[in-house]
Design a protein around this motif. Structure first.
Motif, PDB file in Angstrom:
ATOM      1  N   SER A  74      35.222 -72.081 -26.451  1.00 22.33           N
ATOM      2  CA  SER A  74      34.750 -73.057 -25.459  1.00 22.33           C
ATOM      3  C   SER A  74      34.494 -72.384 -24.118  1.00 22.33           C
ATOM      4  O   SER A  74      33.564 -72.739 -23.399  1.00 22.33           O
ATOM      5  CB  SER A  74      35.781 -74.178 -25.289  1.00 22.33           C
ATOM      6  OG  SER A  74      35.932 -74.917 -26.474  1.00 22.33           O
ATOM      7  N   VAL A  75      35.350 -71.420 -23.767  1.00 17.94           N
ATOM      8  CA  VAL A  75      35.185 -70.655 -22.526  1.00 17.94           C
ATOM      9  C   VAL A  75      34.735 -69.249 -22.902  1.00 17.94           C
ATOM     10  O   VAL A  75      35.486 -68.488 -23.518  1.00 17.94           O
ATOM     11  CB  VAL A  75      36.502 -70.605 -21.724  1.00 17.94           C
ATOM     12  CG1 VAL A  75      36.338 -69.737 -20.480  1.00 17.94           C
ATOM     13  CG2 VAL A  75      36.941 -72.009 -21.340  1.00 17.94           C
ATOM     14  N   ARG A  76      33.514 -68.914 -22.561  1.00 19.65           N
ATOM     15  CA  ARG A  76      32.945 -67.622 -22.935  1.00 19.65           C
ATOM     16  C   ARG A  76      33.126 -66.562 -21.854  1.00 19.65           C
ATOM     17  O   ARG A  76      33.108 -65.366 -22.149  1.00 19.65           O
ATOM     18  CB  ARG A  76      31.450 -67.783 -23.238  1.00 19.65           C
ATOM     19  CG  ARG A  76      31.159 -68.586 -24.496  1.00 19.65           C
ATOM     20  CD  ARG A  76      31.455 -67.771 -25.739  1.00 19.65           C
ATOM     21  NE  ARG A  76      31.246 -68.532 -26.960  1.00 19.65           N
ATOM     22  CZ  ARG A  76      31.384 -68.024 -28.181  1.00 19.65           C
ATOM     23  NH1 ARG A  76      31.740 -66.760 -28.329  1.00 19.65           N
ATOM     24  NH2 ARG A  76      31.181 -68.773 -29.242  1.00 19.65           N
ATOM     25  N   HIS A  77      33.262 -66.993 -20.618  1.00 20.55           N
ATOM     26  CA  HIS A  77      33.353 -66.046 -19.508  1.00 20.55           C
ATOM     27  C   HIS A  77      34.690 -66.239 -18.793  1.00 20.55           C
ATOM     28  O   HIS A  77      34.980 -67.331 -18.301  1.00 20.55           O
ATOM     29  CB  HIS A  77      32.182 -66.242 -18.544  1.00 20.55           C
ATOM     30  CG  HIS A  77      30.848 -66.010 -19.186  1.00 20.55           C
ATOM     31  ND1 HIS A  77      30.384 -64.754 -19.487  1.00 20.55           N
ATOM     32  CD2 HIS A  77      29.903 -66.885 -19.608  1.00 20.55           C
ATOM     33  CE1 HIS A  77      29.197 -64.849 -20.064  1.00 20.55           C
ATOM     34  NE2 HIS A  77      28.884 -66.127 -20.154  1.00 20.55           N
ATOM     35  N   TYR A  78      35.473 -65.188 -18.761  1.00 18.60           N
ATOM     36  CA  TYR A  78      36.793 -65.295 -18.149  1.00 18.60           C
ATOM     37  C   TYR A  78      37.312 -63.905 -17.794  1.00 18.60           C
ATOM     38  O   TYR A  78      36.855 -62.888 -18.326  1.00 18.60           O
ATOM     39  CB  TYR A  78      37.781 -65.985 -19.100  1.00 18.60           C
ATOM     40  CG  TYR A  78      37.973 -65.288 -20.440  1.00 18.60           C
ATOM     41  CD1 TYR A  78      39.001 -64.355 -20.634  1.00 18.60           C
ATOM     42  CD2 TYR A  78      37.130 -65.561 -21.514  1.00 18.60           C
ATOM     43  CE1 TYR A  78      39.178 -63.727 -21.857  1.00 18.60           C
ATOM     44  CE2 TYR A  78      37.293 -64.940 -22.740  1.00 18.60           C
ATOM     45  CZ  TYR A  78      38.324 -64.022 -22.909  1.00 18.60           C
ATOM     46  OH  TYR A  78      38.494 -63.389 -24.123  1.00 18.60           O
ATOM     47  N   ALA A  79      38.259 -63.896 -16.875  1.00 16.76           N
ATOM     48  CA  ALA A  79      38.998 -62.676 -16.550  1.00 16.76           C
ATOM     49  C   ALA A  79      40.311 -62.700 -17.325  1.00 16.76           C
ATOM     50  O   ALA A  79      40.736 -63.745 -17.827  1.00 16.76           O
ATOM     51  CB  ALA A  79      39.256 -62.599 -15.050  1.00 16.76           C
ATOM     52  N   ILE A  80      40.954 -61.551 -17.416  1.00 12.10           N
ATOM     53  CA  ILE A  80      42.217 -61.462 -18.151  1.00 12.10           C
ATOM     54  C   ILE A  80      43.123 -60.481 -17.416  1.00 12.10           C
ATOM     55  O   ILE A  80      42.643 -59.522 -16.794  1.00 12.10           O
ATOM     56  CB  ILE A  80      41.956 -61.015 -19.610  1.00 12.10           C
ATOM     57  CG1 ILE A  80      43.143 -61.329 -20.512  1.00 12.10           C
ATOM     58  CG2 ILE A  80      41.564 -59.546 -19.691  1.00 12.10           C
ATOM     59  CD1 ILE A  80      42.808 -61.253 -22.007  1.00 12.10           C
ATOM     60  N   ALA A 158      39.040 -57.854 -25.587  1.00 12.45           N
ATOM     61  CA  ALA A 158      37.706 -57.302 -25.856  1.00 12.45           C
ATOM     62  C   ALA A 158      36.600 -58.249 -25.408  1.00 12.45           C
ATOM     63  O   ALA A 158      35.531 -57.804 -24.965  1.00 12.45           O
ATOM     64  CB  ALA A 158      37.566 -56.990 -27.344  1.00 12.45           C
ATOM     65  N   ASN A 159      36.827 -59.557 -25.510  1.00 15.02           N
ATOM     66  CA  ASN A 159      35.795 -60.539 -25.182  1.00 15.02           C
ATOM     67  C   ASN A 159      35.832 -61.006 -23.731  1.00 15.02           C
ATOM     68  O   ASN A 159      35.009 -61.828 -23.325  1.00 15.02           O
ATOM     69  CB  ASN A 159      35.917 -61.749 -26.114  1.00 15.02           C
ATOM     70  CG  ASN A 159      35.549 -61.409 -27.549  1.00 15.02           C
ATOM     71  OD1 ASN A 159      34.665 -60.591 -27.789  1.00 15.02           O
ATOM     72  ND2 ASN A 159      36.232 -62.015 -28.509  1.00 15.02           N
ATOM     73  N   SER A 160      36.772 -60.503 -22.954  1.00 21.20           N
ATOM     74  CA  SER A 160      36.846 -60.882 -21.538  1.00 21.20           C
ATOM     75  C   SER A 160      35.714 -60.220 -20.756  1.00 21.20           C
ATOM     76  O   SER A 160      35.174 -59.187 -21.158  1.00 21.20           O
ATOM     77  CB  SER A 160      38.196 -60.466 -20.947  1.00 21.20           C
ATOM     78  OG  SER A 160      38.310 -59.048 -20.905  1.00 21.20           O
ATOM     79  N   ASP A 161      35.359 -60.829 -19.635  1.00 23.98           N
ATOM     80  CA  ASP A 161      34.358 -60.221 -18.754  1.00 23.98           C
ATOM     81  C   ASP A 161      34.944 -59.048 -17.987  1.00 23.98           C
ATOM     82  O   ASP A 161      34.253 -58.068 -17.703  1.00 23.98           O
ATOM     83  CB  ASP A 161      33.824 -61.259 -17.766  1.00 23.98           C
ATOM     84  CG  ASP A 161      32.898 -62.269 -18.433  1.00 23.98           C
ATOM     85  OD1 ASP A 161      32.616 -62.110 -19.634  1.00 23.98           O
ATOM     86  OD2 ASP A 161      32.467 -63.215 -17.757  1.00 23.98           O
ATOM     87  N   VAL A 162      36.214 -59.167 -17.626  1.00 25.06           N
ATOM     88  CA  VAL A 162      36.875 -58.108 -16.870  1.00 25.06           C
ATOM     89  C   VAL A 162      38.380 -58.213 -17.089  1.00 25.06           C
ATOM     90  O   VAL A 162      38.925 -59.313 -17.215  1.00 25.06           O
ATOM     91  CB  VAL A 162      36.538 -58.209 -15.356  1.00 25.06           C
ATOM     92  CG1 VAL A 162      36.992 -59.550 -14.779  1.00 25.06           C
ATOM     93  CG2 VAL A 162      37.152 -57.057 -14.577  1.00 25.06           C
ATOM     94  N   CYS A 163      39.031 -57.074 -17.152  1.00 30.28           N
ATOM     95  CA  CYS A 163      40.487 -57.018 -17.271  1.00 30.28           C
ATOM     96  C   CYS A 163      41.060 -56.463 -15.974  1.00 30.28           C
ATOM     97  O   CYS A 163      40.695 -55.368 -15.542  1.00 30.28           O
ATOM     98  CB  CYS A 163      40.895 -56.133 -18.449  1.00 30.28           C
ATOM     99  SG  CYS A 163      42.685 -55.889 -18.603  1.00 30.28           S
TER     100      CYS A 163
END
Length: 365
Positions: A74-80, A158-163
């Motif tokens: 549901s959320v494709r773009h996120y930081a981690i 792996a699927n995060s925009d930025v770590c």
């Protein structure tokens, strides 16, 4: 030089201003569409071996509270966030639910909540409305979901925009210090079991020192070539992987195993669980099962997934033998270390390559 220099004291003011700006943008920009979170409910998704590609819940960086998304992706773009846990100071899932309803909740005074708040501020500054933090986004009270999250965690990173890698034990020498004054490879973070996948899985990594100042390197992976050689010498991870010039899927099973052997975890069986995503297998987690039992079950799933390689490495009839797997991994570490090269600076000429042997504990650059 510093990418930006926002200190801890200024961060909390920045959070409020960024939240205000972001809320204003949301109300004035009809093109901005965010997924609608669901209220936490009793889920029927109780298969502990089901993998997800994206987390089921996030911290809303605007409100610093949890939002739930049962549907995968549901959320494709996120930081981690990647970090080392501080005993007694982290905020759990249950505490996060409580403090979102109580402005005076004692958990707000924890170092872990300050860490979450600062991570939210950084996410907003980078244009991300959602961030995932393991301490409070995993419900320890739900075994099936916890097992799913642990099996899926590699994909989450792996699927995060930025770590964001927060190094709470790396300090600046002063407000005007530069990145060359700091050696991030000495952080405890590089020695932990869980942080291995958090280092190699994301496509973009940003390192932050104790005061939340960005350790700025002109690299998507956040690691300079010099630091990559240091880390390779210490932990055996190839420079090509650290700098992003070589894909993880191109690395053999044996080499990936070797990266983890000298890393530590607080819970002993986590030494096996933290390898699941890195090795591309799925296995149900079991509380307090012990390290040899966990490696025994890991051995079974590895023989099932990589039968030819495992029979070649360890031998036939060894599936389920945790001790044999641990001994093999120890040997791969020594073998990999023996084949690792290091650069040594010379005062009167170019760098020379020198082989590191297993009994050599030092690493010089």
């Amino acid at each position: 030089m510093l990418h930006h220099s926002v200190g801890i004291s200024a961060r909390h003011n920045l959070i409020c201003s960024l939240q205000s700006m972001s809320l204003s943008n949301m109300t004035t920009s009809p093109s901005l569409s965010l997924p609608t979170p669901k209220s936490p409910t009793l889920s029927t998704d109780l298969d502990p071996l089901r993998k997800r590609t994206h987390p089921r819940r996030f911290i809303n960086a605007l409100t610093c509270s949890l939002d739930e998304f049962p549907s995968d992706g549901s959320v494709r773009h996120y930081a981690i966030l990647s970090h080392c846990w501080v005993p007694g100071q982290e905020v759990s899932y249950q505490e996060m639910l409580e403090l979102s309803r109580d402005d005076t909740h004692p958990s707000r005074a924890k170092f872990g909540f300050q860490k979450i708040s600062n991570a939210c501020a950084q996410a907003l500054q980078d244009g991300h409305h959602y961030i995932w933090v393991d301490t409070c986004c995993i419900d320890d009270g739900n075994h099936a979901h916890k097992s799913q999250d642990i099996n899926s965690m590699f994909d989450y990173y792996a699927n995060s925009d930025v770590c964001y890698v927060y190094l709470h034990d790396i300090h600046r020498k002063g407000l005007h210090s530069v990145d060359t004054d700091v050696d991030i490879s000495q952080s405890k973070w590089f020695s932990r079991g869980w942080t291995l996948q958090e280092l190699v899985a994301p496509s973009k990594v940003k390192f932050f020192t104790e005061d939340w100042r960005h350790y700025h390197i002109d690299s998507q992976r956040g690691v300079s070539l010099t630091e990559a050689h240091r880390i390779q010498g210490l932990w055996g991870i190839s420079v090509e992987v650290l700098t992003g010039s070589r894909k993880l899927q191109d690395i053999g099973l044996k080499e990936r195993m070797s990266w983890s052997i000298k890393r530590s975890t607080t819970v002993e069986e986590d030494r096996a669980y933290c390898l699941l995503g890195l090795l591309g297998v799925v296995m149900e987690t079991r509380d307090r099962e012990g390290v040899e039992s966990a490696f025994g079950r890991l051995s079974s799933v590895l023989y099932e997934a990589y039968g030819h390689e495992m029979r070649e490495y360890i031998g036939p009839g060894k599936a389920g033998n945790g001790r044999a797997l641990m001994q093999f991994m120890e040997s791969t570490y020594n073998e990999n270390k023996a084949l690792t090269f290091k650069y040594m600076k010379r005062s009167n000429g170019p760098c020379q390559l020198t082989r590191i042997w297993p009994d050599s504990a030092s690493y010089m650059l």
